[in-house]
Design a protein around this motif. Structure first.
Motif: not given
Lengths: 456, 547
Positions: B134-139, B176-180
């Motif tokens: 939800p925090e990302l704008k759709p491409m 590892r970890g969340p990605k951009a």
């Protein structure tokens, strides 16, 4: 009065109780769980000659090792149509565990080995390199320093036989003129100049392949001190010494065209497969560069006998073999190795069982019995030292002793890049057919290869 | 300390109850200790499950990535693309990426990165991400861009370009970890394009994002399941412990009751002896014999020993009473011996003086009187010394008590003032001999207490209830109530058994006649012994026989 010491007896009694308790716990199901996992079979790339030899050994030797071969090892058939695409590059580059054991041509061994896709065999006791003929073992070893951190070359594949291109010559004729087989190109040319005018049946002094001439050219090029790739697999043909060696080797061949070798116009007649050995068999040439396995083919032709033109070979004693000559002063003579070897996929080695199974597999398909049978039935030169000591096939021993066992013999695989080979093959063809000078041909090749920065 | 309370608190039954309860709670505590162990086990199981799920997800991601890479290997057009080009091949590749990412829920995004880079270190990249976060704008759609990579990701892509294979060591650190691009599992794979004449030609790297939401959901479900399992097991353990505790305590209660019943009964019967009266002794012995030992060896032994003691004690008591009576008479005789001797001498002197002839006069009267007194003493002694048959009947106690008084007071110093008062008495039911002895015991005891110039008295009268009351008093030192009660209970302190058992035996005789004996200090010093006998019951009254 001495009080009797009861402690040891009590300790023993306690110990006995503990032992009984442990044994009873086992009976109650507290022991290790039974190993119910089924025996795992490893996968290997299936090839017809190996299968045939295994079948023969299963019939002859009556050994369970060969009879249960299909139960213990699962072959993966590779369609011939796929082979040119190098399909296993996709699997190994993405760390696929299948196949566990691969039968690889020597250049592929170099490519896969340097990329770190193959398991080192010596360090993990899968195979002892000292059991192999040193020159062939070297050809199947690569430097894994960038992966394992260990210096020196590691054996990454086990060849089942020795195959390389060598110089065939008419032993009977050289004997007649009391000449030794040539070590340098100058010696070869000198022999030809002496013999050819007197032996009218000989049309040529030297024959090399007209198609895939690059395979024959590489040992000549190496004999002039040149290299296409260095030991780390980097392209170094453009370096001055290598470029000069390339041009010199090419010029040496071109210089012999028309007098010792067929001229550009006559090359076409040797395009069909088998035409080279036919010409040698029919006594048309004094020397021939060809694969060592052609010794068996020549034997078959001699055995067939009748219906051949006068001057054709009638006995093996007329055939001599020697390493391909080198430039005068060069310490080594070279052979473009054509052997296949069994290698272990590094990514399949997920536990010691795989290593053990791979060891068993290689012990079967590259073992002494296997190689002896191949030597006696197919005329293949064993790669195992101990198998060579038991070989009775004289032709096989002749090939080994007179070529691969020579001290100055170096077996080297051609560059693994198909693109490089294709480009060089093309420019060689241009130069040998007189359409380009050697210098121009090399410059054209380097320019074409430079375009592809990502060429491996 | 209350003996009854102590008995209840320290009884074998209660101790067994307490021990059984303590043992059960100890066992329950040990069983409950398994709960922390269970927690640890579940935690280990969860960790192993998470690890195996992660490993499975990684294998799945690798498999999906490999399948995609195998498909990309047939894209010969990749070898012809350039940053500047905008050909049909570019659009075809972008469309392919759109299809792969849009129609495969598990593939979150794909980047095709050319291994070759430009002078600025940028790589030609085709990329498309679905971006459901939800925090990302759709491409808007697949893109072809020149992209720079940094840090570990850059190292990884360079490594793949050089060696043309995946390097798991670097790949794991990159993944590892969340990605951009959102939180996903990334897989990097080398892309080779397969050509018939050149073999497998390296083109670049495929970066494939795998959806990990499914795995997170599985982990959440698993975590909830583990919590449920933990609670269920906890409730089951508590419930089973409670039920087993109730069952165990119930069974233990009945077993302990059953096992301790013979000992408890024996203990109660034995304890009843403490408050039992002599006449209850036979009943006590009978009760003792009736105790059911239920085959318990300990109870049988104690019971047999008590029975033997119970049989022996009455005989010993009888011997003691007999002995005490003789001792009492002996003491009376010993005290009156000087008087007898004096009277004997007086009698002899009078007989010599008077000779054998029949004489009259004062001397003769004195002689007669002395002879009568001596005869009376012997008569009294003969009545008491003899072993009369223990006959119970309606009797008048006055003669017997008078005999006792006469015998007890023989030899008393003249300075001792004697009082006697015998009123007419109603008949009572009893043994004359025993009641006479009771009076003698009291009087003999009182004589021992009387000081040289003291007072000794006896009063026999009708009690207010219509029975008989015998009162013996003696002057002397002030006495305490405890001392007076001690005379009645000579065995109260086994370490200090007093010399005379007279009051105790008198009390026993009174009790035998359903009467009582009380002892109290006198205000002026000394003590008062009061023995009361009940009046005759209606059944003991004389009646005419019915014909």
């Amino acid at each position: 009065m001495v009080t009797p010491r009861l402690r040891p007896a009590a300790t023993v009694s306690r110990l006995t109780r503990v032992v009984w308790a442990v044994l009873l716990l086992q009976l109650l199901g507290c022991g290790p769980s039974p190993d119910t996992s089924p025996p795992r079979a490893i996968t290997y790339t299936f090839d017809a000659p190996t299968r045939e030899l295994i079948r023969l050994l299963a019939e002859k030797a009556k050994s369970s090792v060969y009879q249960d071969f299909d139960r213990n090892f699962k072959g993966i058939l590779v369609p011939e149509s796929l082979l040119p695409y190098e399909p296993f590059v996709l699997g190994l580059s993405t760390e696929s565990k299948i196949p566990a054991v691969l039968l690889l041509d020597a250049p592929w061994v170099q490519r896969y080995g340097v990329a770190g896709w193959l398991h080192e065999l010596g360090r993990t006791d899968i195979f002892d390199r000292s059991e192999l003929v040193p020159s062939v073992a070297e050809a199947f070893s690569v430097s894994l320093t960038h992966i394992t951190g260990q210096k020196g070359k590691q054996l990454v594949a086990v060849p089942t036989y020795i195959k390389g291109n060598i110089l065939f010559y008419r032993q009977d004729i050289l004997k007649r003129y009391n000449l030794a087989p040539p070590r340098t190109w100058e010696e070869l040319r000198a022999i030809c100049r002496k013999v050819l005018p007197q032996e009218k049946s000989l049309k040529y002094g030297l024959l090399i392949h007209s198609t895939n001439v690059l395979n024959d050219f590489y040992p000549i090029f190496w004999g002039f001190g040149g290299q296409v790739n260095n030991d780390d697999g980097q392209f170094v043909l453009s370096d001055k010494p290598n470029a000069e060696a390339f041009v010199a080797a090419l010029k040496a061949l071109i210089a012999m065209q028309g007098s010792i070798m067929p001229g550009p116009g006559a090359l076409k007649q040797f395009d069909p497969g088998g035409s080279l050995r036919q010409a040698f068999f029919q006594g048309q040439t004094l020397f021939m560069i060809n694969w060592s396995t052609r010794m068996k083919d020549l034997g078959d032709l001699i055995a067939k006998g009748g219906g051949q033109p006068p001057g054709s070979l009638t006995s093996f004693s007329q055939v001599g073999v020697a390493p391909i000559p080198a430039q005068a002063g060069h310490p080594h003579r070279y052979s473009n190795i054509g052997s296949f070897g069994w290698a272990v996929n590094r990514f399949s080695v997920t536990d010691p069982v795989v290593i053990e199974h791979a060891k068993q597999f290689i012990g079967v398909v590259a073992g002494e019995q296997f190689q002896l049978l191949a030597a006696e039935t197919m005329g293949q030169v064993p790669s195992l030292v101990r198998a060579l000591k038991k070989v009775t096939n004289k032709e096989v021993l002749q090939v080994y002793n007179d070529t691969f066992a020579q001290k100055d013999m170096v077996m080297r695989p051609r560059p693994h890049s198909r693109r490089i080979n294709n480009v060089l093959e093309k420019v060689l063809d241009e130069a040998l057919n007189g359409r380009q000078t050697p210098e121009a041909a090399l410059a054209g090749a380097l320019a074409e290869l430079k375009k592809d920065q990502t060429s491996d | 300390m209350n003996t009854s309370e102590n008995f209840i608190r320290y009884s074998l039954r209660n101790r067994l109850f307490v021990l059984a309860g303590a043992t059960f709670f100890l066992c329950a505590l040990v069983i409950l200790l398994f709960f922390p162990l269970l927690n640890l086990t579940l935690e280990g199981l969860q960790n192993r499950t998470i690890n195996s799920m992660q490993a499975a997800a990684e294998v799945e991601a690798t498999t999906i990535s490999r399948l995609l890479v195998l498909e990309f290997s047939s894209l010969k057009g990749l070898l012809k693309v350039t940053p500047a080009s905008n050909t049909e091949t570019d659009q075809w590749i972008k469309d392919l990426l759109w299809e792969k990412v849009t129609f495969n829920e598990i593939i979150e995004g794909v980047e095709l990165i050319q291994g070759q880079k430009d002078a600025e270190g940028r790589h030609l990249t085709y990329l498309f991400y679905r971006r459901e976060a939800p925090e990302l704008k759709p491409m808007p759609g697949p893109q072809k861009i020149m992209k720079s990579f940094q840090g570990l990701e850059k190292d990884l892509i360079n490594s793949i370009t050089t060696q043309q294979r995946v390097d798991n060591t670097i790949q794991e650190s990159v993944n590892r970890g969340p990605k951009a691009e959102g939180e996903m599992l990334l897989r990097y794979m080398p892309v080779h394009v397969l050509l018939a004449d050149e073999g497998a030609v390296f083109w670049g790297v495929a970066k494939i994002g795998i959806d990990t939401n499914r795995m997170r959901q599985l982990l959440l479900i698993q975590s909830q399941e583990q919590t449920n399992i933990r609670w269920n097991i906890w409730v089951e353990m508590i419930l089973s412990l409670f039920i087993s505790g109730v069952l165990a305590m119930s069974l233990i209660y009945f077993w302990v009751r059953h096992i301790t019943e013979p000992l408890r009964t024996l203990s109660m019967v034995t304890g009843a002896l403490q408050g039992a009266k002599p006449e209850d002794f036979d009943l006590w012995l009978e009760n003792l014999k009736r105790v059911d030992a239920q085959g318990q060896a300990e109870v049988v032994v104690i019971q047999k020993v008590l029975e033997r003691l119970g049989t022996a004690v009455p005989k010993l008591g009888q011997r003691l009473i007999d002995g005490e009576a003789r001792a009492c008479l002996g003491k009376v005789i010993a005290r009156g011996l000087p008087v007898f001797q004096a009277r004997q001498a007086q009698l002899q002197a009078l007989e010599q003086e008077l000779g054998h002839g029949e004489a009259t006069g004062p001397a003769h009267q004195t002689l007669t009187l002395v002879r009568a007194r001596i005869d009376m003493v012997f008569d009294d002694l003969s009545h008491l010394w003899s072993d009369p048959k223990d006959q119970w009947d309606r009797i008048d106690v006055t003669p017997g008590l008078q005999r006792a008084w006469r015998l007890a007071t023989i030899g008393l110093p003249a300075e001792v003032t004697q009082h006697q008062e015998f009123a007419p008495l109603p008949p009572v039911w009893g043994s004359e001999a025993k009641l006479t002895l009771a009076g003698l015991y009291l009087l003999a005891f009182a004589v021992d207490l009387v000081p040289p110039a003291g007072e000794l008295g006896i009063k026999v009268e009708t009690s207010p209830a219509g029975g008989v009351r015998l009162t013996v008093w003696v002057s002397g030192n002030p006495r305490s109530d405890a001392e007076c009660q001690g005379w009645l209970n000579p065995f109260g302190d086994p370490g200090r058994i007093q010399g005379s058992l007279g009051p105790a035996l008198a009390a026993a005789i009174a009790s035998q006649h359903r009467g009582s004996l009380t002892v109290a200090p006198r205000e002026s010093g000394g003590a008062v012994f009061s023995l009361e006998l009940p009046p005759l019951a209606a059944s003991q009254e004389p009646h005419e026989p019915v014909i």
